[in-house]
Every structure is written in structure tokens, then in C-alpha cells.
Enzyme design. Structure first.
Site, mmCIF file in Angstrom:
data_model
loop_
_atom_site.group_PDB
_atom_site.id
_atom_site.type_symbol
_atom_site.label_atom_id
_atom_site.label_comp_id
_atom_site.label_asym_id
_atom_site.label_seq_id
_atom_site.Cartn_x
_atom_site.Cartn_y
_atom_site.Cartn_z
ATOM 1 N N ASN A 154 -22.012 13.387 21.518
ATOM 2 C CA ASN A 154 -20.683 12.598 21.351
ATOM 3 C C ASN A 154 -20.733 12.690 19.987
ATOM 4 O OD1 ASN A 154 -19.102 10.684 20.661
ATOM 5 N ND2 ASN A 154 -20.238 9.006 21.464
ATOM 6 N N LYS A 174 -18.521 11.446 18.079
ATOM 7 C CA LYS A 174 -17.844 10.472 17.562
ATOM 8 C C LYS A 174 -16.875 11.072 16.625
ATOM 9 C CE LYS A 174 -21.733 7.570 18.542
ATOM 10 N NZ LYS A 174 -22.496 6.414 18.339
ATOM 11 N N HIS A 227 -17.074 3.439 25.871
ATOM 12 C CA HIS A 227 -18.049 3.499 24.953
ATOM 13 C C HIS A 227 -18.097 2.288 24.197
ATOM 14 C CE1 HIS A 227 -20.549 4.314 21.347
ATOM 15 N NE2 HIS A 227 -20.962 5.411 22.265
ATOM 16 N N GLU A 259 -18.362 1.453 21.183
ATOM 17 C CA GLU A 259 -17.479 1.272 20.045
ATOM 18 C C GLU A 259 -16.261 0.957 20.320
ATOM 19 O OE1 GLU A 259 -19.031 4.808 18.173
ATOM 20 O OE2 GLU A 259 -21.065 3.974 18.142
ATOM 21 N N GLU A 286 -25.833 2.635 27.909
ATOM 22 C CA GLU A 286 -26.210 2.767 26.344
ATOM 23 C C GLU A 286 -26.306 1.204 25.914
ATOM 24 O OE1 GLU A 286 -24.659 6.474 24.506
ATOM 25 O OE2 GLU A 286 -23.022 5.113 24.345
ATOM 26 N N GLY A 337 -27.280 4.217 17.198
ATOM 27 C CA GLY A 337 -27.226 4.477 15.984
ATOM 28 C C GLY A 337 -28.217 3.559 15.181
ATOM 29 N N SER A 359 -29.999 6.508 20.403
ATOM 30 C CA SER A 359 -30.930 6.746 19.537
ATOM 31 C C SER A 359 -31.864 7.858 20.127
ATOM 32 C CB SER A 359 -31.770 5.778 18.721
ATOM 33 O OG SER A 359 -31.150 5.060 18.048
HETATM 34 P P1 PGA Z 1 -26.568 7.724 18.862
HETATM 35 O O1 PGA Z 1 -25.279 7.209 19.687
HETATM 36 O O2 PGA Z 1 -27.497 8.852 19.681
HETATM 37 O O3 PGA Z 1 -26.336 8.104 17.643
HETATM 38 O O4 PGA Z 1 -27.598 6.418 19.035
HETATM 39 C C1 PGA Z 1 -25.149 7.460 21.268
HETATM 40 C C2 PGA Z 1 -23.739 7.142 21.673
HETATM 41 O O5 PGA Z 1 -23.277 6.291 20.918
HETATM 42 O O6 PGA Z 1 -23.275 7.701 22.378
#
Ligand code: PGA
Length: 258
Positions: A21, A23, A105, A107, A176, A182, A220
Site C-alpha cells: 500500500n 499510500k 483503510h 486512514e 490492521e 506507521g 508495521s
Molecule cells: P504500515 O502501514 O505498514 O506503514 O504500518 C500499513 C497500512 O496502513 O496498510
């Protein structure tokens, strides 16, 4: 001596899936470099897909022609067409050969006020155009600390089950935990497995194909923790944010899923 390798049965038949992803990151030049490095390193035993920002999808699709990696989008509209400024429909993505789309997601749930029903409607629109929705669920830190993890992920998945009916078997689920995205704080393999088992049980109550469905872990995931997470019985791969932007890190995660 002939060693016979028996084909794994049941849930072991699930091929792992690793999804990058990106982003809102990248540039045409940086993407070209990343794609070239990944294409030179793959293919992997695991299935691999890349979810890029909308303007780059056509570039990614062109670059991945003939490659084993698939590509996907990070969101789609719940509608097919019309007065929805800024939105992109599943039908449009499908025209370009899109395979996957992230729905819900965290976010988008947090910053774009996407509720459970909208997420479910988006997944329905994706399926209607033969895209595979990767529906994300997960609790915030406050919810985990309040002991609400199970209730939150069940509620989020339940909306999708009710909206899709028997078609639920065609989606991919991604667990998640929001506190792990993140932040560098990964759920331990045991913490993640506990939630994955819960989600699998919920899917089993909805479809006889739950054993064949993929439930990804995200938050992460790095080269050094991926193997332990992927070794869990109900973890069928990963949704990778930050680490998917570096070819060597992402390739190592894909290898760990092999
Ligand atoms: P990350 O994000 O691996 O940077 O923690 C995962 C995601 O948001 O899909």
C-alpha cells in the site's frame, strides 16, 4: 530415496498474499525505479500486488504487463458513475485491468469519515466489476485498551457480510490495528492471530468457503517480523505500508511469505 511431498490440505492450501500500500507516496520516476527493482527480484512463491495512487495506476499497469505481480487501487466509489466529483468508480478501475482495491483503510475511515456501511457498499461495487476488495478492519488504541477490539472488528466485518451475502467469500480481509499502522508498534504474532481466528470464525458462520479466504495482517510489518506473523495459522499474508516503498524491504517480506 524418494521423498514424497504431500500437498497441504485445507487452510494450508491458501497461497499467501502480500499487498503493498503505497499510500500517497511516489513520483513517476521513483515508481519506475521501485517497479524495476521488484520485477528484477521476483517472482515470489506468494502472490504479490501493489496498490498505487490513482494517477499512477496506468503506469503501474503498463510496467507490470507480463509480470506475476498484480496491481490495485487504494479506494473506489460506491457508485458506478455520476455527480461524485473526485471519485473513481470500480468500473473505471476494471477498464484498466485492476485486480484489487482497498476498502475501508483506517486512514479513510478516520480522515474521510467512511462508516461501516459505506465501506461495505464500496466492496459491493468492487465485486460487481470483478475487482477483489481488500476490506480493512481494526481497532484504535483507545478501543483496544477499553477491551473493545473483538466487538469493533466484528461490527466492521459484519456490515460487509450483511451487504455481500454469499459473495463474502470473494473478498480479502485485512486486519490492521490502527495503533500499529506507521507507528513501528506491531501486534505480536499471538495478538494478531487471536483477532484473525475471531474473524475466521465470523466468516465461517457466513460462508462455507471461509477456510479458503485470505485474512491479511497489516501494521508495521517489516522484513524482520514478517516471517513470525505469516507463520500464524490464520494469517495469510500482509498489507504493507511504509516497507512497501523500499524494494529490498518489500522483497524480503514477499520472500518471508513464500
Ligand atoms: P504500515 O502501514 O505498514 O506503514 O504500518 C500499513 C497500512 O496502513 O496498510
Amino acid at each position: 530415496m524418494v521423498i514424497r511431498v504431500t500437498e497441504p490440505k485445507g487452510q494450508d492450501m491458501r497461497r499467501k498474499l502480500v499487498v503493498g500500500n503505497w499510500k500517497m507516496n511516489g513520483s513517476r520516476a521513483a515508481n519506475a525505479e521501485l517497479l524495476a527493482a521488484l520485477k528484477a527480484t521476483g517472482p515470489w512463491i506468494a502472490e504479490v500486488a501493489l496498490c498505487a495512487p490513482m494517477p499512477y495506476l496506468a503506469d503501474v499497469a503498463l510496467s507490470l504487463q507480463g509480470d506475476a505481480m498484480a496491481w490495485g487501487a487504494q479506494d473506489c466509489s460506491a457508485f458506478d458513475s455520476g455527480a461524485y466529483t473526485g471519485e473513481v468508480s470500480a468500473a473505471m478501475l476494471a477498464e484498466f485491468g485492476c485486480r484489487y482495491v482497498l476498502n475501508g483503510h483506517s486512514e479513510r475511515r478516520a480522515m474521510h469519515a467512511e462508516g461501516d456501511q459505506l465501506v461495505a457498499d464500496k466492496a459491493k461495487a468492487a465485486l460487481a466489476h470483478r475487482l477483489t476488495p481488500i476490506v480493512c478492519v481494526g481497532e484504535t488504541l483507545a478501543e483496544r485498551e477499553a477491551g473493545q477490539t473483538d466487538a469493533v472488528v466484528k461490527r466492521q466485518l459484519s456490515a460487509v457480510i450483511h451487504t455481500l451475502g454469499h459473495c463474502i467469500s470473494q473478498i480479502v480481509v485485512a486486519y490492521e490495528p490502527v495503533w500499529a499502522i506507521g507507528t513501528g508498534k506491531t501486534a505480536s504474532p499471538e495478538q494478531a492471530q487471536a483477532v484473525h481466528a475471531l474473524l475466521r470464525a465470523q466468516l465461517k458462520a457466513a460462508t462455507e468457503h471461509a477456510g479458503d479466504m485470505k485474512i491479511l495482517y497489516g501494521g508495521s510489518v517489516k522484513a524482520d517480523n514478517a516471517a513470525a506473523l505469516f507463520a500464524q495459522a490464520d494469517i495469510d499474508g500482509g498489507l504493507i505500508g511504509g516497507a512497501s516503498l523500499k524494494a529490498a524491504d518489500f522483497a524480503a517480506i514477499c520472500r518471508a511469505a513464500g
